[in-house]
Structure formats: structure tokens, C-alpha cells
Design a protein around this motif. Sequence first.
Motif, mmCIF file in Angstrom:
data_model
loop_
_atom_site.group_PDB
_atom_site.id
_atom_site.type_symbol
_atom_site.label_atom_id
_atom_site.label_comp_id
_atom_site.label_asym_id
_atom_site.label_seq_id
_atom_site.Cartn_x
_atom_site.Cartn_y
_atom_site.Cartn_z
ATOM 1 N N HIS A 4 0.871 -1.169 0.000
ATOM 2 C CA HIS A 4 0.000 0.000 0.000
ATOM 3 C C HIS A 4 0.911 1.222 0.000
ATOM 4 O O HIS A 4 1.784 1.349 0.865
ATOM 5 C CB HIS A 4 -0.864 -0.019 1.268
ATOM 6 C CG HIS A 4 -1.623 1.232 1.530
ATOM 7 N ND1 HIS A 4 -1.110 2.263 2.277
ATOM 8 C CD2 HIS A 4 -2.857 1.612 1.142
ATOM 9 C CE1 HIS A 4 -2.008 3.221 2.351
ATOM 10 N NE2 HIS A 4 -3.071 2.857 1.674
ATOM 11 N N ASP A 6 0.981 5.431 -0.111
ATOM 12 C CA ASP A 6 0.193 6.631 0.138
ATOM 13 C C ASP A 6 1.073 7.828 -0.199
ATOM 14 O O ASP A 6 2.019 8.129 0.522
ATOM 15 C CB ASP A 6 -0.245 6.653 1.600
ATOM 16 C CG ASP A 6 -1.318 7.676 1.897
ATOM 17 O OD1 ASP A 6 -1.526 8.597 1.083
ATOM 18 O OD2 ASP A 6 -1.941 7.564 2.967
ATOM 19 N N HIS A 8 1.772 11.763 -0.782
ATOM 20 C CA HIS A 8 1.372 13.136 -0.474
ATOM 21 C C HIS A 8 2.276 14.033 -1.304
ATOM 22 O O HIS A 8 3.500 13.988 -1.163
ATOM 23 C CB HIS A 8 1.534 13.432 1.019
ATOM 24 C CG HIS A 8 0.584 12.653 1.868
ATOM 25 N ND1 HIS A 8 -0.598 13.175 2.320
ATOM 26 C CD2 HIS A 8 0.630 11.380 2.324
ATOM 27 C CE1 HIS A 8 -1.234 12.260 3.019
ATOM 28 N NE2 HIS A 8 -0.509 11.157 3.033
ATOM 29 N N ALA A 46 -7.353 10.936 -3.526
ATOM 30 C CA ALA A 46 -8.132 11.461 -2.407
ATOM 31 C C ALA A 46 -8.745 12.794 -2.826
ATOM 32 O O ALA A 46 -8.032 13.703 -3.244
ATOM 33 C CB ALA A 46 -7.245 11.632 -1.174
ATOM 34 N N ARG A 51 -3.122 13.931 -2.987
ATOM 35 C CA ARG A 51 -2.825 12.627 -2.385
ATOM 36 C C ARG A 51 -3.344 11.518 -3.284
ATOM 37 O O ARG A 51 -4.479 11.577 -3.757
ATOM 38 C CB ARG A 51 -3.499 12.567 -1.022
ATOM 39 C CG ARG A 51 -3.259 11.307 -0.259
ATOM 40 C CD ARG A 51 -3.889 11.420 1.117
ATOM 41 N NE ARG A 51 -3.841 10.133 1.773
ATOM 42 C CZ ARG A 51 -4.739 9.716 2.647
ATOM 43 N NH1 ARG A 51 -5.744 10.491 2.990
ATOM 44 N NH2 ARG A 51 -4.634 8.536 3.189
ATOM 45 N N ILE A 53 -3.437 7.133 -3.530
ATOM 46 C CA ILE A 53 -3.262 5.869 -2.820
ATOM 47 C C ILE A 53 -3.212 4.760 -3.872
ATOM 48 O O ILE A 53 -4.034 4.722 -4.786
ATOM 49 C CB ILE A 53 -4.412 5.635 -1.832
ATOM 50 C CG1 ILE A 53 -4.412 6.761 -0.791
ATOM 51 C CG2 ILE A 53 -4.292 4.257 -1.173
ATOM 52 C CD1 ILE A 53 -5.691 6.883 -0.029
ATOM 53 N N LYS A 84 4.380 6.982 1.998
ATOM 54 C CA LYS A 84 4.296 6.054 3.129
ATOM 55 C C LYS A 84 3.978 4.686 2.530
ATOM 56 O O LYS A 84 3.049 4.555 1.725
ATOM 57 C CB LYS A 84 3.191 6.470 4.094
ATOM 58 C CG LYS A 84 3.350 7.861 4.659
ATOM 59 C CD LYS A 84 3.837 7.805 6.064
ATOM 60 C CE LYS A 84 3.870 9.155 6.737
ATOM 61 N NZ LYS A 84 4.982 9.979 6.424
#
Length: 104
Positions: A4, A6, A8, A46, A51, A53, A84
Motif C-alpha cells: 500500500h 500513500d 502526499h 483522495a 494525495r 493511494i 508512506k
Amino acid sequence: MLFHLDFHVEYGADWNQKDFFAIWAREAEAALGAKKAGVVVDLWKAAGERRVIAILDVDGPDTLDEIAFTLPIMVEMGQFVDIKVTALRRYEDFAGTVTKLLES
């Protein structure tokens, strides 16, 4: 192996939105190509945020590093991107482990 990611994404004060979107368009093209190839399981943006994902299915952490560091958005503006990463395990496998541990 599933991961996963993430992302930003920020951009420098001297950038304009058009420059930023040009890079993001190149990234989107690469990401959708990777999805079509099966490396990216799925992607989400998002709403209202810079952002993204993603769920990736790759051989392992070495391959993940190679991919992450060569993404267009990382090559062109990596100092403004924070990623992340979480290694994922299928829940069915976890449930099997729990059942096995309960029986021992």
C-alpha cells in the motif's frame, strides 16, 4: 507481494499550477500503464487533496524501490513527494495463521 503506497504531493512556491499538472499528467499516464500491466492493482485519488493511494503487486521491496524512485513524479519533483509504504498480507492468510495458532 502487495504494498500500500500513500503519496502526499506538494510543490514549490515558485511553481504554477499548470507546471504541476503537466508533471501529474505524465505520472497519471505511467500509473495507468502500470495498472494495465498488472503491477498496480488499483489507484485512488483522495478528493480535495494532493494525495494518491495505490496498491502494488511486485516481487518484493527491491522492486518496489526501483519503481518508486523512477516514477515521473519522483524523478521530476521527488523532494516534494512523501510516500508512506505498508507491506500488505491477504486477510485470508492471516486468518489461516490465527486458526493454526489457536489449534496449537
